[in-house]
Motif scaffolding. Structure first.
Motif, PDB file in Angstrom:
ATOM      1  N   SER A 148       0.852  -1.199   0.000  1.00 19.50           N
ATOM      2  CA  SER A 148       0.000   0.000   0.000  1.00 19.50           C
ATOM      3  C   SER A 148       0.883   1.243   0.000  1.00 19.50           C
ATOM      4  O   SER A 148       1.141   1.850   1.040  1.00 19.50           O
ATOM      5  CB  SER A 148      -0.912  -0.001   1.224  1.00 19.50           C
ATOM      6  N   GLU A 149       1.348   1.639  -1.163  1.00 18.42           N
ATOM      7  CA  GLU A 149       2.308   2.736  -1.272  1.00 18.42           C
ATOM      8  C   GLU A 149       1.648   4.103  -1.348  1.00 18.42           C
ATOM      9  O   GLU A 149       2.289   5.123  -1.070  1.00 18.42           O
ATOM     10  CB  GLU A 149       3.184   2.538  -2.518  1.00 18.42           C
ATOM     11  N   ASP A 150       0.388   4.163  -1.754  1.00 15.52           N
ATOM     12  CA  ASP A 150      -0.234   5.446  -2.080  1.00 15.52           C
ATOM     13  C   ASP A 150      -1.270   5.868  -1.052  1.00 15.52           C
ATOM     14  O   ASP A 150      -1.951   5.032  -0.443  1.00 15.52           O
ATOM     15  CB  ASP A 150      -0.912   5.359  -3.458  1.00 15.52           C
ATOM     16  N   ASN A 151      -1.378   7.184  -0.876  1.00  9.33           N
ATOM     17  CA  ASN A 151      -2.455   7.731  -0.056  1.00  9.33           C
ATOM     18  C   ASN A 151      -3.800   7.500  -0.740  1.00  9.33           C
ATOM     19  O   ASN A 151      -3.878   7.394  -1.961  1.00  9.33           O
ATOM     20  CB  ASN A 151      -2.256   9.226   0.163  1.00  9.33           C
ATOM     21  N   VAL A 152      -4.845   7.449   0.061  1.00  5.99           N
ATOM     22  CA  VAL A 152      -6.206   7.323  -0.452  1.00  5.99           C
ATOM     23  C   VAL A 152      -6.911   8.660  -0.239  1.00  5.99           C
ATOM     24  O   VAL A 152      -6.911   9.203   0.873  1.00  5.99           O
ATOM     25  CB  VAL A 152      -6.983   6.203   0.272  1.00  5.99           C
ATOM     26  N   TYR A 153      -7.508   9.190  -1.302  1.00  7.82           N
ATOM     27  CA  TYR A 153      -8.248  10.447  -1.233  1.00  7.82           C
ATOM     28  C   TYR A 153      -9.716  10.179  -1.552  1.00  7.82           C
ATOM     29  O   TYR A 153     -10.031   9.360  -2.415  1.00  7.82           O
ATOM     30  CB  TYR A 153      -7.691  11.463  -2.236  1.00  7.82           C
ATOM     31  N   GLU A 154     -10.603  10.905  -0.857  1.00  4.99           N
ATOM     32  CA  GLU A 154     -12.034  10.689  -1.057  1.00  4.99           C
ATOM     33  C   GLU A 154     -12.790  12.009  -0.963  1.00  4.99           C
ATOM     34  O   GLU A 154     -12.475  12.863  -0.122  1.00  4.99           O
ATOM     35  CB  GLU A 154     -12.569   9.716  -0.012  1.00  4.99           C
ATOM     36  N   ALA A 155     -13.778  12.177  -1.821  1.00  3.95           N
ATOM     37  CA  ALA A 155     -14.698  13.307  -1.761  1.00  3.95           C
ATOM     38  C   ALA A 155     -16.120  12.753  -1.788  1.00  3.95           C
ATOM     39  O   ALA A 155     -16.453  11.931  -2.644  1.00  3.95           O
ATOM     40  CB  ALA A 155     -14.481  14.257  -2.935  1.00  3.95           C
ATOM     41  N   ASN A 156     -16.961  13.192  -0.844  1.00  8.28           N
ATOM     42  CA  ASN A 156     -18.270  12.588  -0.646  1.00  8.28           C
ATOM     43  C   ASN A 156     -19.344  13.669  -0.559  1.00  8.28           C
ATOM     44  O   ASN A 156     -19.194  14.649   0.178  1.00  8.28           O
ATOM     45  CB  ASN A 156     -18.250  11.763   0.653  1.00  8.28           C
ATOM     46  N   LEU A 157     -20.421  13.493  -1.309  1.00  8.09           N
ATOM     47  CA  LEU A 157     -21.605  14.340  -1.216  1.00  8.09           C
ATOM     48  C   LEU A 157     -22.706  13.548  -0.519  1.00  8.09           C
ATOM     49  O   LEU A 157     -23.002  12.413  -0.897  1.00  8.09           O
ATOM     50  CB  LEU A 157     -22.073  14.773  -2.609  1.00  8.09           C
ATOM     51  N   ILE A 158     -23.322  14.150   0.492  1.00  2.00           N
ATOM     52  CA  ILE A 158     -24.346  13.486   1.302  1.00  2.00           C
ATOM     53  C   ILE A 158     -25.663  14.238   1.175  1.00  2.00           C
ATOM     54  O   ILE A 158     -25.690  15.471   1.282  1.00  2.00           O
ATOM     55  CB  ILE A 158     -23.932  13.439   2.788  1.00  2.00           C
ATOM     56  N   ALA A 159     -26.741  13.515   0.958  1.00  2.55           N
ATOM     57  CA  ALA A 159     -28.092  14.086   0.969  1.00  2.55           C
ATOM     58  C   ALA A 159     -28.954  13.238   1.898  1.00  2.55           C
ATOM     59  O   ALA A 159     -28.881  12.004   1.860  1.00  2.55           O
ATOM     60  CB  ALA A 159     -28.686  14.110  -0.434  1.00  2.55           C
ATOM     61  N   ALA A 160     -29.744  13.901   2.745  1.00  2.00           N
ATOM     62  CA  ALA A 160     -30.539  13.151   3.722  1.00  2.00           C
ATOM     63  C   ALA A 160     -31.858  13.845   3.981  1.00  2.00           C
ATOM     64  O   ALA A 160     -31.967  15.072   3.880  1.00  2.00           O
ATOM     65  CB  ALA A 160     -29.761  12.983   5.023  1.00  2.00           C
ATOM     66  N   SER A 161     -32.860  13.052   4.341  1.00  2.00           N
ATOM     67  CA  SER A 161     -34.175  13.594   4.672  1.00  2.00           C
ATOM     68  C   SER A 161     -34.748  12.821   5.858  1.00  2.00           C
ATOM     69  O   SER A 161     -34.699  11.583   5.884  1.00  2.00           O
ATOM     70  CB  SER A 161     -35.120  13.468   3.474  1.00  2.00           C
ATOM     71  N   ASP A 162     -35.259  13.563   6.846  1.00  2.00           N
ATOM     72  CA  ASP A 162     -35.929  12.955   7.991  1.00  2.00           C
ATOM     73  C   ASP A 162     -37.426  12.866   7.725  1.00  2.00           C
ATOM     74  O   ASP A 162     -38.007  13.727   7.039  1.00  2.00           O
ATOM     75  CB  ASP A 162     -35.682  13.782   9.252  1.00  2.00           C
ATOM     76  N   PHE A 163     -38.049  11.852   8.278  1.00  2.00           N
ATOM     77  CA  PHE A 163     -39.499  11.703   8.146  1.00  2.00           C
ATOM     78  C   PHE A 163     -40.027  10.961   9.362  1.00  2.00           C
ATOM     79  O   PHE A 163     -39.275  10.277  10.077  1.00  2.00           O
ATOM     80  CB  PHE A 163     -39.862  10.951   6.857  1.00  2.00           C
ATOM     81  N   GLY A 164     -41.326  11.106   9.611  1.00  2.00           N
ATOM     82  CA  GLY A 164     -41.925  10.430  10.749  1.00  2.00           C
ATOM     83  C   GLY A 164     -41.262  10.860  12.052  1.00  2.00           C
ATOM     84  O   GLY A 164     -40.839  12.004  12.226  1.00  2.00           O
ATOM     85  N   GLU A 165     -41.154   9.925  12.993  1.00  2.93           N
ATOM     86  CA  GLU A 165     -40.485  10.176  14.264  1.00  2.93           C
ATOM     87  C   GLU A 165     -39.103   9.540  14.241  1.00  2.93           C
ATOM     88  O   GLU A 165     -38.954   8.330  14.383  1.00  2.93           O
ATOM     89  CB  GLU A 165     -41.301   9.603  15.428  1.00  2.93           C
ATOM     90  N   HIS A 166     -38.084  10.368  14.006  1.00  2.00           N
ATOM     91  CA  HIS A 166     -36.692   9.944  14.026  1.00  2.00           C
ATOM     92  C   HIS A 166     -36.382   8.873  12.978  1.00  2.00           C
ATOM     93  O   HIS A 166     -35.490   8.039  13.178  1.00  2.00           O
ATOM     94  CB  HIS A 166     -36.298   9.446  15.426  1.00  2.00           C
ATOM     95  N   SER A 167     -37.108   8.893  11.884  1.00  2.00           N
ATOM     96  CA  SER A 167     -36.772   8.041  10.745  1.00  2.00           C
ATOM     97  C   SER A 167     -35.982   8.870   9.741  1.00  2.00           C
ATOM     98  O   SER A 167     -36.094  10.095   9.690  1.00  2.00           O
ATOM     99  CB  SER A 167     -38.035   7.475  10.093  1.00  2.00           C
TER     100      SER A 167
END
Length: 260
Positions: A148-167
């Motif tokens: 494992s010679e190389d660094n790992v790079y990551e970019a993440n987009l997150i989308a979320a929606s709540d509904f009901g009671e704590h769902s």
């Protein structure tokens, strides 16, 4: 290989221009959520994962113990650092080192150190958004024994929606690169309380896949999440199964989180 740092920087620059969870996974077991630590709050998290990379080859089995700490820089900006202490089967070891460690593989060692910066872009919308930039640095034994010679790079987009009671339902879209290898991935998860207490035990399902070679990379992770004696101590566990790089794979996961 040069694109990853640029993409990570763009994600962070974008997030810092808006007035406004890599292994920390605040809500779920594997995928990131829009939830961030509040300003000045810490979260200590400890994960144990046992991986079966290929059910036909036990020499690829390995486990990881991952302690980490998150800190709320602001109410929407969170920093995370964690490390991987791991034990690998002999078939993970590079050919030139394998004779020394046959048949059981090397003793457990510190594999890598990783950091992440997450910015929660919105709060209280019908769909909330967050971005994460992360990188992981392999340590010396990982470089020598696993190649494992190389660094790992990551970019993440997150989308979320709540509904009901704590769902909740959450979507992740991310790009990851390591040396000459890269890939784009997606994950979709939902969870809901299963008892009379909406702040108590919840059950959920996380589905993870890849935009490349989709039929060879699709896993399902049903899980249980909930407080352990107090609301600031969180317990999460689940069993992941499916296809990873074309092989039938499994993972057992256990997480404890302490918020302070």
């Amino acid at each position: 290989m040069r694109r990853a740092p640029v993409i990570v920087c763009l994600v962070l620059v974008l997030s810092l221009s808006v007035d406004a969870s890599a292994h920390h996974a605040m809500e779920y077991i594997e995928i990131e959520s829009v939830t961030t630590s509040r300003r000045g709050d810490f979260v200590f998290h400890l994960h144990y994962d046992y991986y079966v990379d290929d059910e036909t080859n036990p020499n690829l089995d390995h486990w990881e113990l991952t302690p980490g700490l998150t800190y709320g820089i602001t109410n929407r900006l969170m920093f995370d650092v964690h490390t991987h202490f791991a034990k690998f089967g002999i078939d993970h070891v590079v050919d030139e080192e394998r004779p020394e460690y046959e048949p059981l593989g090397p003793s457990p060692f510190m594999e890598a150190v990783a950091t992440a910066l997450q910015w929660r872009l919105t709060e209280g919308w019908v769909v909330d958004f967050a971005v994460v930039g992360a990188f992981e640095v392999p340590l010396s034994r990982s470089k020598k024994l696993l190649g494992s010679e190389d660094n790992v790079y990551e970019a993440n987009l997150i989308a979320a929606s709540d509904f009901g009671e704590h769902s909740n339902v959450t979507l992740n879209l991310w790009y990851e690169t390591e040396g000459d290898e890269d890939g784009t991935f997606w994950a979709l998860a939902a969870k809901t309380p299963i008892g009379g207490d909406p702040n108590g035990i919840a059950a959920g399902l996380e589905i993870l896949g890849s935009f490349e070679e989709t039929s060879d990379n699709l896993t399902f992770l049903p899980g249980i999440y909930g407080p352990l004696g107090a609301q600031n101590i969180i317990f999460k566990t689940g069993l992941e199964f499916g296809k990873v790089d074309g092989a039938n794979a499994m993972r057992a996961s256990l997480t404890l989180m302490y918020k302070f």
